[in-house]
Motif scaffolding. Structure first.
Motif, short mmCIF file in Angstrom:
data_model
loop_
_atom_site.label_atom_id
_atom_site.label_comp_id
_atom_site.label_asym_id
_atom_site.label_seq_id
_atom_site.Cartn_x
_atom_site.Cartn_y
_atom_site.Cartn_z
N LYS D 313 12.49 12.59 0.73
CA LYS D 313 12.61 13.81 -0.07
C LYS D 313 11.78 13.78 -1.32
CE LYS D 313 16.12 16.84 1.16
NZ LYS D 313 16.82 17.98 0.68
N GLN D 314 10.67 13.13 -1.26
CA GLN D 314 9.75 13.11 -2.39
C GLN D 314 8.37 13.50 -1.90
OE1 GLN D 314 10.09 9.12 -3.80
NE2 GLN D 314 11.76 9.60 -5.21
N ALA D 315 7.52 13.89 -2.86
CA ALA D 315 6.16 14.25 -2.46
C ALA D 315 5.41 13.04 -1.93
CB ALA D 315 5.41 14.86 -3.64
N MET D 316 5.80 11.88 -2.43
CA MET D 316 5.17 10.65 -1.96
C MET D 316 5.99 10.14 -0.78
SD MET D 316 2.65 9.09 -3.85
CE MET D 316 3.08 8.74 -5.54
N LEU D 317 5.31 9.69 0.27
CA LEU D 317 6.04 9.17 1.42
C LEU D 317 6.52 7.75 1.14
CD1 LEU D 317 3.68 10.46 4.20
CD2 LEU D 317 6.08 11.09 3.94
#
Lengths: 587, 273, 113, 361
Positions: D313-317
């Motif tokens: 749930k973050q822009a970064m995987l």
């Protein structure tokens, strides 16, 4: 005549005398002896005269006694060491021998010994090469850890062998030839088995029974000769052209002595003997009986199927034995196979040189003897001084032992490259075959064998050189090898002889433009001098390219091998060839 | 004339190599380098810092060139064909020993392959010399070149020589000894700078040696000689552009199966038919 | 993706019971850093079939050592080697250094660092 | 007593375009042992994907893993992301993606074939194939605007639409290419020297191929039926006439045949794609942040590419795992090398079509 007596007698005297000479003086004595016999033989060779003489009746009785004793000795050895083939063959020989002695006429009025040009040539080979090897043998045998009596015995057999060889190349009587043939077999047997370990004895027995077959061939020849009312003398055979089968049987005995396929395994086995033995018996002198006999009998089967089949067979062996050598790792075995191969060439050439071109064969035999003697002596030096026996252990030998290695390279070069003796022998053979091409279709076969066989020998020798030369980038300096030691005397003399071989040939009356000789000599010998003056002192050094990787990257010899099936086929071909020669004689 | 030819053989070889590169490029739909490119390469090599692995390696390399040049000179002065072939053999042996003298697997493999290639072509060259002897009655090049064209009496031998050409010129399909993808040039890999120049020039000289053998087939007919050389030049390039490299063991087998047999047939033809 | 849990003791038994080289295509070994633990996944796919990817997984502590599956799948040493290098975990008989050199950053994908 | 030669092959070797090291141990020239070492160009792309770039940027990042399979890398990643964040890609975008993947396959296969020819010492054929390959490069340039790094795919669809002129151009170019490929096919089939170099060389059995997990053309040449195109429903490959191409010999010759036949079949497929591209948007809007795990597989020219993603749930995987075909192929390659002649090594290696920058990404 006197010279001949010296050649035969001096070795016997020395053989008796050496039991009392202190060991450390022995080499000097041998050297003087070698000088004398070489001189005598050279004088004999250079003063062309043919003379003959016979032995008294006392001697002929002695011959019978010695012969019987010899065969009985073989019988005893065969029974004692439980080798079936040896004692069966000894029994056959005994039977045939008694048959011969009972049916042979007493007096054919022919000379027992005839010394002609061929004999005197063989004297030179035997005495110059043989005696120098004996000089070396003193050093070699001293390095073995055996009792002094055994050492003396070894030298004694070697010297006596020289005497026997001198006799055999002069003999005219087939019965004497048989006796001396068996004596060389005996020498071979004693010397191969000299180290008395299991493998030596096994190989000695193998050499014994194979050579006994040669003896059987001679005896059968004599019996057939008597049956056809031919005198059992070489000159008798020559006179009566119909006796082809007798001639071919004796030629076959020669081929056995020359270890032609399928009898090649005894010579290979003989390589377990000490190096001087391999040098003197199994490459320089004894095996040369094969081309000698063939050449001696050549007039009898000129332009017959026997001559053709011997020639084709010889050229076949020239190629195949070289191929066999490619698969070997032991240095002496490689030399052994190349000897068999070159003997094949000599045999093939012996059938075609005729009277006019004998000198070509002389060149091949003489320089082959020297080259091979040199190589075998160096094999001994490598074994004793540097502990190297196999070519795969020769890694960087040029760096460790520059002197021996350069001499090995000269040995190789003399066999394959211009401008050395054996090379010229091959060159003249090509020319001779080319000029006679149109007379006989089988010459095409010989020519092909000459071309391919030479290439195979090049492959064989320079494959060996691959590891000799390889050297790391970082070690530049060469180790020094003591140049003046007693083992080096004979190799030096051989090397010197080889280097001037081309001049010797020119001196012998064959024309070669000097520019070729000098040019290629210059090309070869500029290398060591150039290295000596060190022209690249200020050049930067780099390491070898290994794709940018560090670490050790080993190099190795290439090896080739036949599959089993092919080996069997080759063996069969050899047997078929022998049968063909015999059949050719019969028809 | 002989002096001139012998002395400038390396230069002619370089020129032929330049033409060769252009022709090959055009055959591959490329523009290719300028004609004088091999010369530029040579000057470039001269400019480089000399570096070496060890002395023996360099000396053997230089002797390779000298021996090769000597064999060309013998040829140009009309010497004995067998001696010429064997002097050439001597030069190849020098190169092989040079390859063996460094402890680099590529160099060793290259030298091994060179040796096998030698084993393949040497017999055929000898047979060819014998063929010339049988047609012209002498081994002397001067006699052969004053005779009528030998190609008429032994066309098969000429085909055998054509098969050897790619082998001697290191072109496909017989370029295994210096296969650059496998061995990075084989025996020549450890040379650099000026010393590589020597090997490079000897490669150029080899070209002259090979085409001189082709020329020999024309005998006294110079026009025919030029046609033969040009024709074989284009043929070799065409074959080079139509084949890949075959392995060294295949090479030996194929050369024996084709060229050697042809040479023998040619000899048999001259002698017995 | 069909996930089946296993643990380090049963891993080899499970995989050898499951894996048949004629049916299953072994894809790779994957590691996922869960923050305080590692999840090691073994991924398979059936040949010629449109079913899902099958994933055996186990969770382990950073310092624990798990067995290697090279004896069952000979080509797994590469995938395992990569996990060893990237996460600094220990797998029996799989040495470090497949992708990373000794002087480069060790265990670059681990979160704790 | 040493009887073997150690030959370093790489990391910097003329026949190797990329840094990998093989070390061969040979007897004469016969290979008895092989050691492979990869990882000379490890660039930490997986780390970059989880620490520097947001998930929307990653298609362009993973495209840089490899120049030749650029489209497949970003496409596989995109497929994996689309699974997590639930985007439905339009049929048209799928067709365009397939079009590009098949074009990519053709040009990659041609590159491989040309290298196989070059490493077999056949320079002219190398030049010929490379020249013919320009046609495909031109087509790709017309579609995506780039010749090598396309960046054609994005999350939710593709970046550029295709026009009628481009379709005509493609069909014309492909018609031009087809006879050329058939010429090359003929060359690989019938050339004497190439048949010595390829037939029976570097062979692997079907059994070994599946034991060592060979994939792509390497496996299909040995008769192992593995092709992601047949193992997934994501793209309508059956509709556009996909057939699995199999050979039984498993040698270099077989691999070349597989590649050549795949080129021909790809040409047919592309023509079919162009015939029935549906209408629709080329790109869907993307919202949300990835949460959960997903995997995606795609058949790249060299074999299966596999991506594993985990988002939190973050822009970064959280984790991006790339598995490239060459990486999986190495055990089979090492196995094939044993018992071959060193003289065949370059051709065998080229016939694997190894991509080292993929392997050490």
């Amino acid at each position: 005549m006197y010279l001949f007596t010296i050649l035969v007698g001096l070795p016997i005297v020395l053989a008796v005398g050496l039991w009392w000479i202190p060991f450390r003086f022995l080499q000097a004595f041998m050297f003087v002896f070698s000088f004398f016999v070489s001189l005598c033989s050279a004088l004999l060779f250079l003063s062309p005269s043919t003379f003959s003489f016979s032995l008294g009746s006392f001697f002929s009785t002695a011959v019978i006694v010695i012969d019987t004793l010899l065969i009985l000795y073989f019988l005893k050895e065969g029974l004692g060491l439980k080798d079936k083939r040896v004692w069966i063959l000894a029994l056959i020989q005994l039977g045939l021998f008694s048959l011969v002695e009972s049916s042979i006429g007493s007096n054919y009025g022919r000379a027992d010994f005839i010394i002609d040009e061929l004999s005197t040539f063989m004297f030179t080979v035997i005495n110059i090469v043989g005696s120098l090897i004996v000089v070396y043998a003193v050093w070699y045998i001293d390095k073995e850890s055996i009792s002094e009596n055994r050492k003396r015995f070894f030298l004694c057999v070697l010297i006596l062998f020289l005497s026997v060889m001198n006799l055999i190349v002069a003999t005219n009587s087939l019965m004497l030839f048989f006796l001396l043939f068996e004596l060389t077999t005996l020498a071979s047997y004693l010397l191969i088995g000299f180290r008395k370990n299991e493998i030596s004895i096994h190989n000695a027995l193998k050499a014994l029974w194979m050579n006994q077959i040669g003896g059987v061939f001679i005896l059968i020849a004599v019996i057939l000769g008597i049956f056809y009312k031919t005198a059992p003398y070489f000159d008798g055979l020559m006179e009566n052209g119909s006796m082809l089968v007798v001639v071919s049987l004796i030629a076959m005995a020669g081929l056995v002595k020359g270890a032609q396929i399928p009898f090649d395994s005894w010579l290979l086995g003989a390589m377990v003997a000490p190096s001087p033995v391999s040098a003197i018996l199994h490459s320089a002198t004894m095996v040369k009986l094969a081309p000698f006999v063939i050449l001696k009998l050549a007039p009898a089967y000129e332009h017959t199927i026997v001559g053709q089949s011997i020639m084709v067979f010889g050229s076949f062996v020239f190629v195949i034995a070289g191929l066999y050598g490619l698969s070997r790792d032991n240095f002496k075995e490689i030399l052994g196979y190349s000897t068999i191969s070159l003997l094949g060439l000599m045999i093939a050439m012996a059938t075609i040189v005729g009277n006019e071109h004998k000198d070509i064969l002389y060149i091949i035999i003489f320089f082959h003897a020297i080259s091979k003697a040199l190589l075998f002596l160096l094999a001994g030096i490598l074994e004793k001084n540097h502990n190297v026996k196999n070519i795969s252990d020769m890694d960087g030998l040029l760096h460790k032992a520059p002197l021996s290695t350069s001499m090995i390279m000269i040995g190789f070069a003399t066999i394959t490259l211009p401008p050395f003796g054996l090379f010229f022998g091959k060159l003249f053979s090509i020319e001779l075959v080319a000029s006679n091409m149109r007379s006989d279709p089988t010459y095409l076969f010989l020519l092909a064998a000459l071309a391919v066989g030479s290439a195979i020998l090049i492959l064989l020798y320079f494959k060996v050189a691959s590891l000799l030369f390889s050297k790391n980038a970082k070690d530049e300096a060469y180790c020094s090898e003591k140049p003046f030691t007693c083992e080096m005397i004979s190799p030096y003399i051989f090397t010197l002889l080889l280097m001037c071989s081309a001049f010797l040939i020119v001196f012998g009356g064959i024309e070669i433009p000097l520019i070729y000789i000098l040019g290629s000599l210059l090309l070869i010998f500029v290398i060591p001098f150039w290295l000596k003056i060190d022209p690249f002192k200020n050049v930067d050094r780099v390491k070898e390219y290994h794709c940018g990787e560090q670490g050790h990257f080993g190099v190795a010899q290439w090896s080739f091998s036949f599959t089993n099936g092919i080996e069997k086929t080759i063996l069969l071909t050899g047997i078929v060839a022998f049968i063909a020669i015999a059949l050719g004689g019969l028809l | 004339m002989s002096w001139f030819l012998a002395l400038f053989a390396p230069v002619f070889g370089t020129l032929v190599s330049g033409i060769d590169r252009v022709v090959r490029a055009r055959m591959q739909r490329r523009l290719g380098p300028p004609l004088m490119q091999p010369f530029y390469d040579m000057f470039k090599l001269l400019d480089k810092r000399p570096m070496m692995v060890h002395k023996l390696h360099i000396v053997l390399g230089v002797m390779h060139f000298m021996a090769l040049w000597a064999s060309i000179a013998l040829f140009m002065f009309g010497g004995h064909l067998l001696y010429i072939i064997f002097t050439h053999l001597l030069s190849v042996i020098f190169l092989i020993l040079a390859g063996y003298s460094v402890r680099s697997p590529y160099s060793h493999l290259g030298a091994n392959r060179e040796l096998l290639a030698l084993f393949a072509y040497e017999p055929i060259l000898i047979l060819m010399a014998v063929g010339f002897y049988l047609t012209c009655g002498s081994f002397e090049v001067s006699v052969i070149t004053s005779n009528s064209p030998a190609i008429v009496s032994m066309p098969l031998m000429f085909i055998a020589l054509l098969i050897l050409l790619p082998l001697k010129l290191k072109k496909s399909p017989f370029d295994a000894p210096e296969a650059h993808q496998e061995l990075c040039g084989g025996v020549e890999i450890e040379y650099s700078g000026f010393f590589y120049e020597v090997i490079y020039v000897s490669k150029m000289t080899e070209i002259i040696f090979v085409y001189a053998l082709v020329f020999l087939f024309a005998g006294q007919n110079i026009l025919l000689g030029i046609i033969l050389v040009t024709g074989s030049f284009f043929l070799v390039n065409a074959v080079d552009n139509a084949t890949g490299r075959i392995r060294i063991d295949h090479l030996v087998k194929k050369v024996y199966a084709t060229a050697f047999v042809l040479a023998l047939l040619a000899l048999g033809w001259i002698s017995y038919v | 993706m069909k996930k089946i849990e296993t643990n380090s003791e049963n891993l080899k038994d499970d995989i050898s019971a499951f894996y048949d080289y004629k049916i299953w295509h072994y894809i790779t070994v994957n590691g996922v850093d869960l923050g305080d633990k590692m999840e090691i996944q073994y991924l398979f796919k059936k040949y010629g079939n449109k079913e899902e990817v099958v994933c055996y997984f186990l969770t382990m502590d950073y310092e624990k050592e798990i067995p290697s599956i090279v004896s069952i799948i000979p080509s797994a040493y590469l995938g395992e080697g990569e996990v060893v290098d990237m996460f600094g975990v220990k797998i029996k008989e799989i040495p470090k250094g497949l992708l990373l050199e000794e002087d480069s950053c060790q265990a670059p994908l681990r979160k704790a660092q | 007593m040493k009887k073997t030669i150690n030959i370093p092959y790489g990391s910097q070797h003329i026949a190797l375009l990329e840094p990998v090291r093989f070390q061969f141990e040979t007897q004469n020239e016969k290979i008895v042992g092989v050691k492979a070492d990869i990882g000379y160009v490890h660039r930490g792309i997986e780390k970059a994907c989880t620490s520097t770039f947001e998930y929307k940027q990653i298609p362009s990042v993973v495209a840089r893993v490899c120049g030749l399979c650029a489209i497949t890398h970003s496409l596989t990643y995109v497929m994996a992301v689309e699974q997590i964040i639930d985007v439905n890609v339009s049929e048209k975008a799928k067709y365009l993606r397939m079009l590009m993947v098949e074009l990519d396959r053709i040009h990659s296969h041609m590159l491989c074939l040309s290298h196989t020819a070059e490493n077999a010492g056949y320079e002219a054929l190398f030049m010929q194939i490379m020249a013919d390959r320009e046609i495909i490069m031109d087509i790709q340039e017309a579609i995506s605007g780039n010749r090598v790094q396309f960046d054609f795919v994005c999350i939710g669809g593709v970046n550029r639409d295709i026009t009628d002129e481009i379709v005509k151009f493609i069909i014309k170019s492909l018609n031009e290419l087809q006879p050329k490929i058939e010429d090359i096919f003929d060359m690989f089939e019938n050339n004497w020297s190439l048949s010595l170099k390829y037939k029976g060389i570097g062979a692997i059995t079907k059994e070994n191929a599946s034991i060592y997990n060979a994939l792509g053309p390497l496996a299909r040449a040995a008769g192992l039926e593995t092709d992601v195109r047949a193992e997934s429903d994501y793209y309508p490959y059956e509709k556009i006439g996909y057939k699995m191409i199999l050979e039984q010999t498993g040698d270099i010759y077989g691999r070349n045949r597989v590649r050549l036949r795949e080129i021909l079949s790809s040409i047919d497929m592309i023509k079919n794609i162009l015939c029935d591209i549906p209408e629709g948007n080329i790109i869907e809007k993307v919202k949300g942040k990835p949460n959960g795990e997903s995997v995606a597989r795609l058949e790249a020219p060299r074999g299966e590419i596999f991506y594993y993603l985990k988002g939190v749930k973050q822009a970064m995987l959280d984790r991006v795992r790339t598995k490239t075909p060459t990486f999986s192929g190495i055990p089979a390659m090492v196995e094939i090398f044993k018992g071959q002649e060193y003289g065949d090594v370059p051709a065998i290696l080229a016939s694997f079509d190894p991509c080292m920058s993929c392997t050490a990404k």
